[in-house]
Design an enzyme around this catalytic site. Structure first.
Site, short mmCIF file in Angstrom:
data_model
loop_
_atom_site.label_atom_id
_atom_site.label_comp_id
_atom_site.label_asym_id
_atom_site.label_seq_id
_atom_site.Cartn_x
_atom_site.Cartn_y
_atom_site.Cartn_z
N GLU A 80 0.83 -1.20 0.00
CA GLU A 80 0.00 0.00 0.00
C GLU A 80 0.87 1.25 0.00
OE1 GLU A 80 -1.79 0.90 4.15
OE2 GLU A 80 -1.94 -1.27 3.90
N CYS A 112 -2.94 -4.83 4.06
CA CYS A 112 -1.79 -5.64 4.50
C CYS A 112 -1.80 -7.09 3.99
CB CYS A 112 -1.73 -5.65 6.03
SG CYS A 112 -1.53 -4.00 6.73
N HIS A 234 -1.37 -12.11 10.88
CA HIS A 234 -1.04 -10.69 10.65
C HIS A 234 -0.83 -10.01 11.99
CE1 HIS A 234 -0.64 -6.81 9.00
NE2 HIS A 234 -1.74 -6.35 9.57
#
Length: 345
Positions: A80, A112, A234
């Site tokens: 990103e 992400c 994550h």
């Protein structure tokens, strides 16, 4: 057998401690460290960006894969923080690693989880025999507005994976995803810094998607947490990671190796790829790995992997993740602000 043929990681060497940032904004560094489970984060230097991180990680992946780069038929770079709004990072990477021009390349963006999306896309192309090898990268030099909570975690780094069928070091046995339109985090075109929903980013965003993808993965594979040697999730901060791992029944022995955020911060698209690379650096043949990524907006990709004998031949052919992370130089807030372009002329 479709899986990982080679992998490589890269994290910039500069670091800034949470207490250094807190000193500028008058926050309590102990409360922040304990609350976020983050002690320091990586900082890209003035000449580092997503493209340079991706290229370095890709070269390390190729060193482990021991393949002719001209056999790579697809290059995907998930991020990103691509250096150009209109100009692909993927073509820069392909050229830098001497891949053939006869390939497909694209930049991916899904907060992400764009890197893991690239792995899934490469898997499909390889499994259908449309290409021999695919290169999927998750890398970021993430943004956080001065004084915002994100400034304590948003960092830089990434990892690259070459997906193929020959000499696989870890077979990807299953993958599945869980996706909804949950706008917990966003950045409009032209804006320097993202906006986020505060606590909303936990529920119903991160936990709903990570836990749902994980449960789908358990059901699809008829397995449970105790069937795996390692797990990785994550990690926007250490707190979310630990809570998700414990809710799913994983033990510290299973999930600790994949948790890197306390020492390098949240590398966004690079977070799960880096956590997985750190696991592969020590995993033994036959070990099973459980992985779930997350991207705001929102979605999660889940994977189960089984390590093969090839890992013993390949993992020492490039720098290991911990070796890269241990090479660090601390900077103060002024240098950090300069490197991150927070000082506007």
């Amino acid at each position: 057998m479709v899986g990982i043929v080679g992998y490589g990681a890269y994290v910039p060497s500069y670091r800034i401690k949470v207490e250094e940032i807190a000193k500028v904004w008058g926050d309590d560094p102990v409360a922040l460290s304990n609350g976020l489970v983050v002690n320091e984060k990586s900082v890209p230097s003035a000449d580092e960006d997503t493209a340079t991180i991706a290229v370095t990680a890709a070269r390390y992946a190729l060193a482990r894969a021991q393949i002719d780069p001209k056999k790579i038929g697809a290059v995907y770079v998930g991020s990103e923080s691509h250096p150009y709004a209109v100009k692909p990072t993927a073509t820069i990477v392909a050229e830098a690693v001497c891949a053939t021009p006869d390939l497909t390349a694209a930049d991916l963006e899904f907060a992400c989880k764009a890197g893991t999306a690239g792995i899934q896309m490469s898997m499909g192309l390889v499994e259908s025999d449309m290409i021999e090898y695919g290169l999927a990268i998750g890398a970021d030099t993430s943004q956080g507005a001065p004084g915002d909570a994100l400034e304590y975690t948003a960092s830089a780094g990434g990892a690259a994976y070459i997906i193929g069928k020959k000499d696989v070091l870890a077979e990807i046995t299953t993958t599945c995803s869980f996706t909804t339109d949950t706008p917990d985090f966003y950045r409009r075109e032209g804006e320097d810094y993202p906006s986020h929903g505060g606590r909303f980013t936990g529920e119903p965003a991160y936990f709903k998607h990570v836990l749902s993808a994980a449960k789908n993965l358990f059901e699809k594979t008829d397995s449970q947490a105790s069937d795996y040697d390692y797990a990785c999730f994550h990690q926007p901060n250490g707190k979310f990671y630990l809570r998700a791992a414990k809710k799913l029944g994983f033990t510290p022995e299973q999930y600790s190796r994949g948790l890197l955020t306390p020492n390098i911060g949240n590398t966004y698209s690079g977070a799960v790829p880096l956590g997985l690379s750190n696991i592969l650096d020590v995993a033994e043949p036959g070990d099973k790995i459980f992985v779930v990524s997350y991207g705001s907006g929102a979605g999660s990709d889940g994977f189960t992997l089984e390590v093969t004998d090839e890992i013993l031949k390949k993992r020492d052919l490039a720098p290991k993740t911990e070796e890269i992370i241990s090479n660090k130089t601390y900077v103060d807030y002024a240098v950090y602000a300069k490197f991150k372009g927070k000082i506007k002329m």
